[in-house]
Write an enzyme that holds these catalytic residues in place. Structure first.
Site, PDB file in Angstrom:
ATOM      1  N   GLU A 195     -31.442 -40.703 140.314  1.00  0.00           N
ATOM      2  CA  GLU A 195     -30.285 -41.576 140.188  1.00  0.00           C
ATOM      3  C   GLU A 195     -29.029 -40.940 140.765  1.00  0.00           C
ATOM      4  O   GLU A 195     -28.867 -39.727 140.747  1.00  0.00           O
ATOM      5  CB  GLU A 195     -30.053 -41.929 138.706  1.00  0.00           C
ATOM      6  CG  GLU A 195     -31.160 -42.811 138.154  1.00  0.00           C
ATOM      7  CD  GLU A 195     -30.964 -43.221 136.706  1.00  0.00           C
ATOM      8  OE1 GLU A 195     -31.545 -44.244 136.329  1.00  0.00           O
ATOM      9  OE2 GLU A 195     -30.247 -42.535 135.955  1.00  0.00           O
TER      10      GLU A 195
ATOM     11  N   CYS B 238     -21.623 -39.075 142.392  1.00  0.00           N
ATOM     12  CA  CYS B 238     -22.299 -38.085 141.552  1.00  0.00           C
ATOM     13  C   CYS B 238     -23.763 -38.096 141.974  1.00  0.00           C
ATOM     14  O   CYS B 238     -24.439 -39.122 141.862  1.00  0.00           O
ATOM     15  CB  CYS B 238     -22.143 -38.459 140.081  1.00  0.00           C
ATOM     16  SG  CYS B 238     -23.138 -37.417 138.987  1.00  0.00           S
TER      17      CYS B 238
ATOM     18  N   CYS C 115     -35.567 -32.144 135.455  1.00  0.00           N
ATOM     19  CA  CYS C 115     -34.851 -30.876 135.280  1.00  0.00           C
ATOM     20  C   CYS C 115     -35.694 -29.946 134.416  1.00  0.00           C
ATOM     21  O   CYS C 115     -36.408 -30.399 133.527  1.00  0.00           O
ATOM     22  CB  CYS C 115     -33.499 -31.133 134.607  1.00  0.00           C
ATOM     23  SG  CYS C 115     -32.457 -29.665 134.510  1.00  0.00           S
TER      24      CYS C 115
ATOM     25  N   CYS D   3     -31.578 -28.932 128.293  1.00  0.00           N
ATOM     26  CA  CYS D   3     -30.363 -28.970 127.467  1.00  0.00           C
ATOM     27  C   CYS D   3     -30.517 -30.105 126.464  1.00  0.00           C
ATOM     28  O   CYS D   3     -30.936 -31.201 126.815  1.00  0.00           O
ATOM     29  CB  CYS D   3     -29.127 -29.186 128.338  1.00  0.00           C
ATOM     30  SG  CYS D   3     -28.842 -27.834 129.506  1.00  0.00           S
TER      31      CYS D   3
ATOM     32  N   CYS E  31     -28.754 -33.781 126.893  1.00  0.00           N
ATOM     33  CA  CYS E  31     -28.798 -34.449 128.202  1.00  0.00           C
ATOM     34  C   CYS E  31     -30.120 -35.180 128.395  1.00  0.00           C
ATOM     35  O   CYS E  31     -31.190 -34.592 128.210  1.00  0.00           O
ATOM     36  CB  CYS E  31     -28.599 -33.401 129.298  1.00  0.00           C
ATOM     37  SG  CYS E  31     -28.819 -34.036 130.958  1.00  0.00           S
TER      38      CYS E  31
ATOM     39  N   CYS F 182     -21.966 -39.273 131.895  1.00  0.00           N
ATOM     40  CA  CYS F 182     -22.361 -37.865 131.863  1.00  0.00           C
ATOM     41  C   CYS F 182     -23.499 -37.639 130.852  1.00  0.00           C
ATOM     42  O   CYS F 182     -23.384 -37.994 129.688  1.00  0.00           O
ATOM     43  CB  CYS F 182     -21.130 -37.052 131.473  1.00  0.00           C
ATOM     44  SG  CYS F 182     -21.449 -35.300 131.408  1.00  0.00           S
TER      45      CYS F 182
END
Length: 346
Positions: free
Chosen positions: A94, A107, A114, A118, A121, A340
């Protein structure tokens, strides 16, 4: 099965000229093709209309052009545009266009998924499938730039590598994509308008210094002591705050580039004045230009919540009183999971 044909965007202009010479074509054809690939952003050889049919067929036969395509687009009530891009092998990533009055910011993602996990997220709950190639990252930017032109009649002004993935764990491709984006025969953008965000890979932050990069760096800090940071960011176990502070100072000494901190406020976790004091202590040890205090955007898997407005105000006022250059970043695109920490191919 993987195609044996070489990706035409993975060869440089002189190699392309050599190829055209070898098939009896004039070397200037290479320049034309190069313009189609980078300046005009052709997504197929068929698009290259100033080449003969025969030459286009020849390129098709000998090279691949695995351009990414827009899979779906969602528009937020605040004007934010989230795109899901489909890669040549079917993977999805994305990217987001964030328009404000005087900025058009892209962005972009650097990895499919990933590996850093974290806890706050959404991307961190996905597995890392692979790194994006530099030309795929370039495609993201070019496609978002096109959206900016269509929606606002303005080109992109800024790029942040804050989408899916950890950019510094795809170091070579991220740097190569920025080289293309800033090149006069690419998008010609100033590196000063590009920010690469990292969860804190100290060794690669130092490498950025050694490579004398020209772009800005943002550290996703989110907690200002090791115990709390390790609780939400497992990478802190191997890249603790002391090591990161040293790496950031090394980077700044080598490049003089802007450094910013990203700090998401979580209710009853890192939002007290004691937390603010710890943040101030770190702020004073690094030549930080700006601290972005970010609103938390709840996600399905995480237990965190957004603090009350009064708590946020008190935190911000305390930072201001202690001469910290801090800005509260209101979330954009929350209604379409584009804010975010929310990117997860939903």
């Amino acid at each position: 099965m993987k195609s044996a044909k070489k990706n035409i965007r993975h060869i440089n202009l002189s190699e392309l000229q050599e190829y055209f010479k070898s098939i009896g074509e004039k070397p200037f054809r290479a320049k034309q093709v190069y313009e189609w690939l980078w300046l005009k952003h052709a997504s197929s050889f068929e698009d290259m209309t100033n080449l003969s049919k025969q030459l286009r067929a020849n390129l098709e036969e000998h090279f691949s052009l695995p351009a990414i395509t827009v899979d779906t687009v969602q528009q937020s009530t605040d004007g934010t545009v989230k795109s899901r891009f489909r890669l040549h092998d079917g993977h999805l990533v994305e990217g987001v266009l964030i328009p404000t009055e005087n900025r058009q910011t892209a962005c972009v993602s650097s990895q499919v998924g990933c590996s850093l996990s974290c806890k706050f997220c959404a991307t961190g709950y996905m597995d890392r499938k692979r790194n994006l190639d530099f030309d795929e990252i370039y495609d993201e930017v070019a496609l978002i730039n096109k959206q900016a032109l269509e929606n606002a009649g303005k080109k992109l002004t800024n790029i942040v590598y804050m989408g899916m993935g950890e950019p510094l764990l795809n170091y070579k491709n991220v740097l190569q994509s920025i080289e293309r984006i800033t090149s006069p025969d690419g998008l010609g953008m100033s590196p000063k308008r590009i920010t690469v965000s990292t969860a804190g890979v100290a060794k690669m932050i130092r490498q950025l210094g050694d490579d004398k990069v020209k772009f800005n760096l943002a550290l996703s800090l989110h907690a200002a002591n090791d115990a709390k940071r390790s609780e939400i960011m497992p990478i802190n176990d191997t890249n603790n705050l002391k090591v990161l502070i040293e790496a950031l100072n090394y980077f700044y000494k080598a490049t003089q580039n802007e450094i910013s901190f990203e700090y998401i406020l979580f209710k009853n976790f890192n939002d007290t004045l004691q937390d603010a004091d710890e943040l101030i202590r770190i702020y004073r040890q690094v030549p930080v230009d700006l601290v972005n205090i970010i609103e938390y955007n709840p996600i399905t898997n995480a237990r965190f919540q957004k603090p009350d407005e009064e708590v946020v105000d008190t935190f911000m006022q305390y930072l201001g009183k202690n001469r910290v250059n801090a800005r509260l970043r209101r979330s954009r695109g929350k209604d379409i999971d584009a804010a975010c920490g929310q990117l997860a191919n939903k």
